[in-house]
Design an enzyme around this catalytic site. Structure first.
Site, PDB file in Angstrom:
ATOM      1  N   ASP A 191       4.354   2.910   9.414  1.00 54.58           N
ATOM      2  CA  ASP A 191       4.953   2.538  10.668  1.00 54.58           C
ATOM      3  C   ASP A 191       6.004   3.471  11.139  1.00 54.58           C
ATOM      4  OD1 ASP A 191       3.482   0.293  10.656  1.00 54.58           O
ATOM      5  OD2 ASP A 191       5.238  -1.058  10.512  1.00 54.58           O
ATOM      6  N   LYS A 246      -0.482  -1.170  17.825  1.00 59.32           N
ATOM      7  CA  LYS A 246      -0.721  -2.561  17.790  1.00 59.32           C
ATOM      8  C   LYS A 246      -0.900  -3.162  19.182  1.00 59.32           C
ATOM      9  CE  LYS A 246       1.973  -3.190  13.440  1.00 59.32           C
ATOM     10  NZ  LYS A 246       0.808  -3.568  12.559  1.00 59.32           N
ATOM     11  N   GLY A 296       7.551  -7.314   6.796  1.00 59.32           N
ATOM     12  CA  GLY A 296       9.241  -6.985   7.385  1.00 59.32           C
ATOM     13  C   GLY A 296       9.775  -7.733   6.321  1.00 59.32           C
ATOM     14  N   ARG A 337      -5.600 -10.983  -3.820  1.00 65.28           N
ATOM     15  CA  ARG A 337      -6.145 -11.781  -4.931  1.00 65.28           C
ATOM     16  C   ARG A 337      -6.964 -12.877  -4.297  1.00 65.28           C
ATOM     17  NH1 ARG A 337      -4.615 -10.894  -9.835  1.00 65.28           N
ATOM     18  NH2 ARG A 337      -2.412 -10.227 -10.459  1.00 65.28           N
ATOM     19  N   GLY A 357       5.076  -5.818   3.008  1.00 61.92           N
ATOM     20  CA  GLY A 357       6.046  -6.215   1.788  1.00 61.92           C
ATOM     21  C   GLY A 357       6.124  -5.106   1.043  1.00 61.92           C
ATOM     22  N   GLY A 397       5.314  -0.572   6.435  1.00 61.12           N
ATOM     23  CA  GLY A 397       6.052  -0.925   7.563  1.00 61.12           C
ATOM     24  C   GLY A 397       7.391  -0.233   7.282  1.00 61.12           C
ATOM     25  N   SER A 398       8.334  -1.578   7.310  1.00 60.89           N
ATOM     26  CA  SER A 398       9.810  -1.282   7.178  1.00 60.89           C
ATOM     27  C   SER A 398      10.061  -0.595   5.960  1.00 60.89           C
ATOM     28  CB  SER A 398      10.088  -2.716   7.346  1.00 60.89           C
ATOM     29  OG  SER A 398       9.672  -3.568   8.164  1.00 60.89           O
TER      30      SER A 398
END
Lengths: 204, 299
Positions: free
Chosen positions: B29, B86, B158, B170, B219, B240-241
């Site tokens: 990102d 996005k 995030g 999973r 995550g 992302g973050s």
């Protein structure tokens, strides 16, 4: 010394890209493939495939793990090397628009993303020159994804496939072959068969 | 120069194929051209252009929408790797705008505020390929049936907490495994339950995996998180973050790229994990109310 195998082991550069598709192709042809991420993985391989992927990412990973010179020495020992799409960019002696060449094993100048962005990715049929001893030119189905184009073929190499409009999309220099499309995702086996037979010959 | 005249563009093979070329890689990102450059330098296989990273969207609240076209163009001009962007779930018009901008992939994303509470975008209608999120097999196959050419398990964007990402990949794998060896009757019942065609279930079970490339998202904050994702069967990772909220983005980005390649090699992982400085501050899942979980968006 390389051990005599009935069939050679083919390495597939596995730092990034569609290496699993190439390994699957080798398996379907009854040949052992090996993922190559570090120089030690190259020990005992008789041929090498540089898969499709993002050439900028692959270039960095090749430098970071010192894979450049062992791949060059593999080529020097006569092992065949096939590069598809990003792999062909890694093989080229010249990359248009400023990027430094990576392996410089194939005497061509390439341009990355030569057709444009993803919306210009395409499928077509084209005529590819026969590669093996028994090979004749034939029509194959090819998928191009944000593909490079071969702008110029130097004196040591020659073009082996062109599009209808004349743009060069595959070139060969002895046992080094660079192609702009992806036989590994269309199930086109001819190129892999050629690599295996060259590798077998190189084993002696 | 564009594709040759007689060639076919935007076929299923080209849509799915670009995702195949991204495998074993990291999609990052970025919110501006400078970050995009850092991502490319670090070895990202693509960048996701967005206005705010998920952790800022979570913090700021409000409606999160498609990015400004100028910002996307700026990023396209700055890097040579694919640029994704996005659109809100169900927002056909945002998707049309992104297609007109010539982005390489559209992410119909739960990280943005959904625009339609009944329908996702009919992705077959577009020339540009789509990636969509999923939490389980049914959700994945519904999106693929609508035309998604790539999937990502959602995780919880995030948070810097990988627990939901692990749960989702999973779940997909276990649900495919549970259908293995089952007869036609049972597969037809599963297809009905998941509201997807029987043929799609059949090819998925036969292959033992989703029929398109599947990345892990939501995550991932460290090289070890990326390696864990790959170990669980991901084809690659979205971060992302986790990169630009880390103390040292360039170094963290490069380390996550290395870890995604060398996920099997613990010695390499130890080497690349060292000395990165502080990772992004994470959020414990219990502190996020159910209603605020982004992964609950979409169905």
């Amino acid at each position: 010394m390389a051990k005599r195998h009935s069939r050679p082991i083919i390495g597939v550069l596995a730092v990034q890209g569609d290496f699993a598709e190439h390994l699957h192709m080798l398996e379907s042809l009854g040949v052992e493939g090996r993922e190559v991420r570090l120089p030690t993985d190259l020990v005992g391989v008789a041929g090498l495939i540089l898969p499709g992927g993002e050439s900028t990412a692959m270039r960095r990973l090749l430098h970071r793990w010192d894979l450049i010179s062992p791949i060059k020495s593999l080529a020097k020992r006569g092992a065949p090397i096939l590069g598809t799409c990003a792999g062909a960019i890694l093989l080229a002696t010249k990359i248009a628009d400023g990027d430094a060449p990576v392996l410089s094993l194939l005497d061509v100048e390439v341009r990355r993303n030569a057709f444009g962005r993803q919306l210009e990715s395409f499928e077509t049929s084209l005529i590819m020159e026969g590669l093996g001893s028994e090979g004749r030119s034939r029509t194959i189905h090819a998928v191009f994804i944000r593909a490079p184009e071969i702008l110029k073929v130097g004196p040591s190499a020659r073009a082996v496939a062109t599009l209808d409009d004349g743009r060069i999309v595959a070139a060969r220099q002895g046992r080094i072959l660079g192609i702009a499309f992806h036989p590994e995702i269309t199930g086109e086996t001819g190129v892999h068969r050629w690599l295996i037979s060259e590798a077998t010959a190189a084993l002696g | 120069m564009p594709a040759p005249k007689r060639a076919k563009t935007s076929t299923w093979a080209t849509k799915k194929g670009l995702a195949q070329m991204l495998k074993g890689g990291v999609i990052m990102d970025v919110v501006n051209p400078a970050e995009a450059k850092i991502a490319e330098e670090a070895g990202a296989v693509a960048v996701m252009a967005l206005e705010r990273v998920p952790s800022d969207i979570r913090r700021d609240g409000g409606v999160a929408r498609m990015s400004d076209p100028d910002m996307i163009k700026g990023i396209q001009a700055a890097v040579s790797i694919p640029v994704m962007a996005k659109a809100r779930i169900g927002h056909e018009s945002e998707a049309r705008i992104l297609e007109a901008l010539d982005v390489d992939y559209i992410d119909e994303s739960e990280v943005l505020t959904p625009a339609d509470d009944r329908f996702h975008i009919n992705k077959h209608d577009f020339k540009v390929p789509f990636v969509c999120g999923c939490k389980d097999l049914g959700e994945a196959l519904r999106r693929i049936n609508e035309g998604a050419a790539m999937m990502r398990t959602k995780g919880e964007a995030g948070t810097g907490n990988i627990v939901e990402a692990v749960r989702h990949i999973r779940t997909v794998a276990e649900e495919i495994a549970a259908l293995k060896g089952q007869g036609e009757k049972r597969l037809r019942a599963a297809a009905k339950e998941m509201r997807v065609p029987y043929e799609l279930v059949k090819v998925t079970v036969k292959a033992g995996r989703l029929p398109v490339v599947n990345f892990v998202a939501g995550g991932i904050a460290t090289p070890a998180d990326a390696a864990l994702s790959m170990w669980l069967g991901a084809d690659g990772v979205f971060v992302g973050s986790g990169i630009f909220k880390a103390k040292n983005p360039a170094k963290t980005a490069a380390a996550i790229v290395q870890a995604t390649t060398h996920w099997k090699n613990a010695k390499v992982l130890a080497e690349v994990s060292a000395g990165l400085g502080e990772a992004m501050k994470g959020i414990e899942m219990r502190t996020i109310p159910e209603g605020e979980r982004l992964s609950k968006r979409g169905w």
